[in-house]
Design a protein around this motif. Structure first.
Motif, short mmCIF file in Angstrom:
data_model
loop_
_atom_site.label_atom_id
_atom_site.label_comp_id
_atom_site.label_asym_id
_atom_site.label_seq_id
_atom_site.Cartn_x
_atom_site.Cartn_y
_atom_site.Cartn_z
N ARG A 278 3.62 6.04 6.69
CA ARG A 278 2.87 6.04 7.93
C ARG A 278 3.96 6.94 8.70
NH1 ARG A 278 0.54 1.84 6.87
NH2 ARG A 278 2.25 0.66 8.03
N GLU B 160 1.94 -5.22 5.29
CA GLU B 160 1.49 -5.42 6.48
C GLU B 160 0.79 -6.91 6.69
OE1 GLU B 160 -1.11 -1.83 7.33
OE2 GLU B 160 -0.40 -1.43 5.24
N CYS C 84 3.12 2.08 2.78
CA CYS C 84 4.23 1.12 3.47
C CYS C 84 5.28 1.34 2.41
CB CYS C 84 3.49 -0.31 3.49
SG CYS C 84 2.63 -0.44 4.83
N CYS D 3 -2.99 -5.29 2.06
CA CYS D 3 -1.44 -4.70 2.00
C CYS D 3 -0.44 -6.04 2.25
CB CYS D 3 -1.03 -3.46 3.12
SG CYS D 3 0.59 -3.28 2.88
N CYS E 5 0.79 -1.13 -0.01
CA CYS E 5 0.16 0.05 0.13
C CYS E 5 0.70 1.18 0.00
CB CYS E 5 -0.78 -0.02 1.19
SG CYS E 5 -0.11 0.62 2.62
ZN ZN Z 1 0.58 -1.10 3.93
#
Ligand code: ZN
Length: 246
Positions: free
Chosen positions: A184, A220, A161, A217, A158
């Motif tokens: 993030r 993640e 990330c 994602c 994503c």
């Molecule tokens: Zn992600």
């Protein structure tokens, strides 16, 4: 087996996760890629299982040798080409042909015009987004008679990330503005799925980003997905699959 599966009037499509395969170690368990150190015969069995779970015939599964380019291979015959064609998109109107795109962080896209029974798959990584391989696939589907095309965007890294150097972000975002992103943790990033979705919408395609409703994602989602960023060279591969029912 599948992170997402849908059957339309004439088309079946799915995106695999990492469960219910036979591979072990870093490839556990439904690894669908063979260029990462995993055992080739095990990968072949995993592929057969995934195609059968879609309702397809494993003997009619079309793979690609993906090279981060813009070439689209149009599937016209019954028997898959050996070796697999060098391309980053496959399209077809041949009933029963199962199209397979393999990824680990890059963006897998499944395309379908259910009424016209024309389908496609696209492999869109950073280079593929810059080259706009998604629009090339849409154009190839239209040449086969597709009208109203829908797209499903599957498991991928994503935009929060996928960290990249600032110069790379600038370079890609200058060409595809919607890819500009930030992690993030506040560093430069690329949102490739947003870039692909924008290209598809500009080509007149209705886009369903599965991440809107599901955790998609790959970086993640260690429990459910393979990720090149997270696992490196020995990362397994996920797949998007589609077929017109035979
Ligand atoms: Zn992600």
């Amino acid at each position: 087996m599948f992170a997402y599966q849908e059957s339309l009037e004439r088309v079946d499509l799915a995106f695999s996760d990492r469960h219910d395969g036979e591979s072990t170690g870093p490839w556990a368990s439904l690894n669908l890629g063979a260029s990462n150190g995993d055992d080739g015969e095990t990968v072949a069995r995993n592929l057969r299982a995934a195609v059968q779970a879609l309702g397809g015939d494993p003997e009619r599964a079309w793979l690609m040798r993906q090279v981060h380019g813009r070439d689209v291979h149009v599937v016209t015959g019954d028997d898959p080409a050996r070796p697999a064609p060098e391309a980053d998109a496959l399209v077809t109107s041949v009933p029963g042909a199962v199209l397979v795109v393999r990824v680990a962080d890059c963006v897998p896209v499944v395309l379908a015009d259910d009424r016209a029974a024309v389908v496609g798959v696209v492999h869109a990584g950073r280079k593929g987004v810059v080259l706009d391989v998604a629009t090339a696939a849409v154009e190839a589907m239209r040449a086969l008679g597709a009208g109203e095309i829908r797209a499903w965007v599957g498991p991928r890294a994503c935009g929060r990330c996928y960290e990249v150097p600032e110069t790379m972000r600038d370079d890609v975002a200058r060409q595809v503005a919607r890819t500009w992103s930030e992690t993030r943790w506040g560093t430069p990033a690329l949102d490739l799925p947003a870039g692909v979705a924008g290209q598809l919408q500009a080509a007149g395609v209705e886009v369903h980003d599965l991440a809107d409703d599901h955790a998609m994602c790959t970086i993640e989602g260690e429990k459910d997905y393979f990720s090149y960023r997270r696992q490196g060279e020995r990362s397994g591969r996920l797949a998007g699959l589609v077929r017109v029912r035979g």
